[in-house]
Design a protein around this motif. Structure first.
Motif, mmCIF file in Angstrom:
data_model
loop_
_atom_site.group_PDB
_atom_site.id
_atom_site.type_symbol
_atom_site.label_atom_id
_atom_site.label_comp_id
_atom_site.label_asym_id
_atom_site.label_seq_id
_atom_site.Cartn_x
_atom_site.Cartn_y
_atom_site.Cartn_z
ATOM 1 N N ASP A 29 0.810 -1.224 0.000
ATOM 2 C CA ASP A 29 0.000 0.000 0.000
ATOM 3 C C ASP A 29 0.842 1.273 0.000
ATOM 4 O OD1 ASP A 29 0.996 -0.361 2.545
ATOM 5 O OD2 ASP A 29 -0.875 0.175 3.574
ATOM 6 N N GLN A 30 2.136 1.152 -0.304
ATOM 7 C CA GLN A 30 3.019 2.311 -0.263
ATOM 8 C C GLN A 30 3.510 2.747 -1.645
ATOM 9 O OE1 GLN A 30 6.103 0.996 2.514
ATOM 10 N NE2 GLN A 30 5.337 2.468 4.026
ATOM 11 N N TYR A 31 3.718 4.064 -1.768
ATOM 12 C CA TYR A 31 4.396 4.648 -2.914
ATOM 13 C C TYR A 31 5.885 4.746 -2.596
ATOM 14 C CZ TYR A 31 -0.149 6.503 -4.544
ATOM 15 O OH TYR A 31 -1.443 6.649 -4.980
ATOM 16 N N THR A 32 6.707 4.808 -3.633
ATOM 17 C CA THR A 32 8.116 5.128 -3.456
ATOM 18 C C THR A 32 8.353 6.515 -4.042
ATOM 19 O OG1 THR A 32 8.742 2.797 -3.643
ATOM 20 C CG2 THR A 32 10.497 4.428 -3.899
ATOM 21 N N ILE A 33 9.052 7.354 -3.291
ATOM 22 C CA ILE A 33 9.273 8.742 -3.697
ATOM 23 C C ILE A 33 10.765 9.034 -3.714
ATOM 24 C CG2 ILE A 33 8.902 11.173 -3.084
ATOM 25 C CD1 ILE A 33 6.509 8.653 -1.706
ATOM 26 N N ALA A 34 11.232 9.663 -4.793
ATOM 27 C CA ALA A 34 12.603 10.169 -4.857
ATOM 28 C C ALA A 34 12.588 11.554 -4.221
ATOM 29 C CB ALA A 34 13.076 10.245 -6.305
ATOM 30 N N ILE A 35 13.327 11.709 -3.138
ATOM 31 C CA ILE A 35 13.273 12.943 -2.346
ATOM 32 C C ILE A 35 14.138 14.038 -2.981
ATOM 33 C CG2 ILE A 35 13.884 13.962 -0.116
ATOM 34 C CD1 ILE A 35 13.121 11.321 1.193
ATOM 35 N N HIS A 36 13.557 15.239 -3.077
ATOM 36 C CA HIS A 36 14.281 16.402 -3.596
ATOM 37 C C HIS A 36 14.550 17.439 -2.510
ATOM 38 C CE1 HIS A 36 14.161 15.742 -8.085
ATOM 39 N NE2 HIS A 36 13.378 14.767 -7.644
ATOM 40 N N ALA A 37 13.799 17.379 -1.418
ATOM 41 C CA ALA A 37 14.037 18.281 -0.286
ATOM 42 C C ALA A 37 13.470 17.627 0.961
ATOM 43 C CB ALA A 37 13.376 19.633 -0.518
ATOM 44 N N THR A 38 14.137 17.846 2.089
ATOM 45 C CA THR A 38 13.693 17.250 3.352
ATOM 46 C C THR A 38 13.704 18.319 4.433
ATOM 47 O OG1 THR A 38 14.069 15.435 4.926
ATOM 48 C CG2 THR A 38 16.023 16.467 3.977
ATOM 49 N N ALA A 39 12.689 18.319 5.290
ATOM 50 C CA ALA A 39 12.553 19.344 6.324
ATOM 51 C C ALA A 39 12.921 18.792 7.691
ATOM 52 C CB ALA A 39 11.116 19.871 6.341
ATOM 53 N N THR A 40 13.473 19.650 8.530
ATOM 54 C CA THR A 40 13.868 19.255 9.884
ATOM 55 C C THR A 40 12.759 19.595 10.875
ATOM 56 O OG1 THR A 40 14.942 21.392 10.286
ATOM 57 C CG2 THR A 40 16.300 19.625 9.365
ATOM 58 N N ASN A 41 12.691 18.814 11.951
ATOM 59 C CA ASN A 41 11.698 19.032 13.001
ATOM 60 C C ASN A 41 12.319 18.771 14.368
ATOM 61 O OD1 ASN A 41 8.866 19.457 11.725
ATOM 62 N ND2 ASN A 41 9.719 17.767 10.546
#
Length: 379
Positions: A29-41
């Motif tokens: 049930d999951q998509y695979t995504i190529a990440i272009h930006a990631t946010a910090t928390n």
């Protein structure tokens, strides 16, 4: 892929390292995504130390919020049609955001708003619905209200400032430094106050019509007790978090005397307790995004590029040296080598032209180069 894997808990973000890892294996049930930006928390800082309420079994990849491109759709939806297709631009939140690829369920994704880039969209998934649901769903914000936003230069704070302004409120923003107060002003705050000042509640109250106080207090810090001194009759005081440290104890007689309501907001629990509200909140947010009445709150005083910059970005976030959402750009694997190949090809063409310009030819019985002939003609 490359990512920041936690094999054992660390003492701080500067202990994090980037390594080469197997490609993530999506569930049906999951998509695979190529990440272009990631946010910090802030919760990332707790999780890498083993101090967050949700700790995956070791080893796991750190990070949560991201934006990128769908590279594979859920196998369980094959032939049935999925909401997103390969090549679609999305943002969302799922365990493993500090990597070049991540797997996520459909409910954990949203389409990148029209006209928005990956960098701006990467930090939307947590802060924006938290602020909208808090102000509108819980506090019934309406045009003409006066809203006090604490820690207004933070991620949820700047989201709250913009949403309140877009919906017709007057916003008073608090922050601890002149620079952060200027940032809050830049994002739409009408007034700013230093909440390090002893008399800040009085300052806030004096700004309001006839000194009546504010209608809504948005508090992600832990300033409920002092905020009761500057809230109006029938005011609503929203508890979003406790970034200031200790959890407060407030005398309930203050709520009675001013006829005020103190309400909480746990956005993450809506998926369990009130799932029908989630789409309503996002539908209204997308109207604001596409009208550009609300924009990304990305920290821009310094640029962070590549997963190797995540530790420093987290350190800066934890030290409160930043404002808004600290987002790290993630060049995709092969992007640098492709860039080098293109540049090398361009350099080869230039080199060929240069050599050609120096190759001798006969002109009027004299051996000359094309460059010399061109120079002579110019004279």
């Amino acid at each position: 892929m490359r990512g920041i894997q936690i094999q054992q808990y660390v003492s701080g973000p500067l202990d994090l390292t980037v390594s080469t890892l197997p490609q993530p294996n999506p569930t049906p049930d999951q998509y695979t995504i190529a990440i272009h930006a990631t946010a910090t928390n802030f919760f990332d800082l707790l999780q890498i130390r083993g101090k967050y309420q949700h700790q995956p079994p070791l080893p796991w990849v750190a990070g949560s919020e991201f934006s990128g491109v769908v590279t594979a759709t859920p196998s369980a939806l094959a032939g049935k049609g999925s909401k997103y297709s390969i090549g679609d631009k999305v943002f969302g939140a799922a365990q493993g955001g500090y990597a070049t690829h991540v797997c996520a369920k459909e409910a954990q994704l949203k389409p990148v708003p029209k006209g928005w880039g990956f960098f701006e969209a990467a930090g939307l998934f947590v802060t924006m619905p938290t602020s909208y649901a808090g102000l509108v769903t819980r506090c019934n914000l309406k045009a003409g209200d006066w809203v006090l936003v604490h820690a207004a230069a933070g991620g949820v704070g700047l989201a709250a400032v913009q949403i309140a302004k877009a919906l017709g409120a007057t916003v008073v923003a608090t922050a601890g430094t002149a620079h952060k107060r200027a940032v809050a002003k830049r994002f739409g705050a009408d007034y700013t106050v230093d909440y390090g000042a002893e008399d800040w509640p009085l300052q806030v109250k004096k700004l309001t019509p006839k000194g009546r106080g504010v209608d809504i207090v948005y508090d992600p810090v832990g300033l409920v007790d002092k905020s009761t001194k500057c809230i109006a009759w029938n005011g609503r005081l929203l508890v979003v978090g406790f970034t200031g440290g200790p959890i407060e104890k407030v005398a309930t007689n203050k709520m009675l005397l001013k006829n005020i309501s103190v309400v909480g907001l746990h956005w993450g629990a809506y998926s369990i307790n009130e799932p029908e509200m989630i789409d309503q909140v996002w539908d209204e947010l997308f109207k604001l995004f596409e009208a550009r009445k609300v924009v990304g709150t990305n920290y821009t005083d310094k640029e962070y590029v590549g997963l190797e910059d995540v530790p420093e970005a987290l350190r800066a976030l934890g030290s409160r040296d930043t404002w808004g959402k600290v987002v790290v750009k993630v060049p995709q694997e092969g992007a640098m080598s492709s860039h080098f190949t293109v540049n090398w090809a361009n350099a080869s063409v230039l080199l060929f032209r240069e050599l050609l310009s120096l190759s001798p030819i006969v002109s009027n019985g004299i051996m000359r180069t094309p460059r010399e002939i061109q120079h002579k003609a110019a004279l």
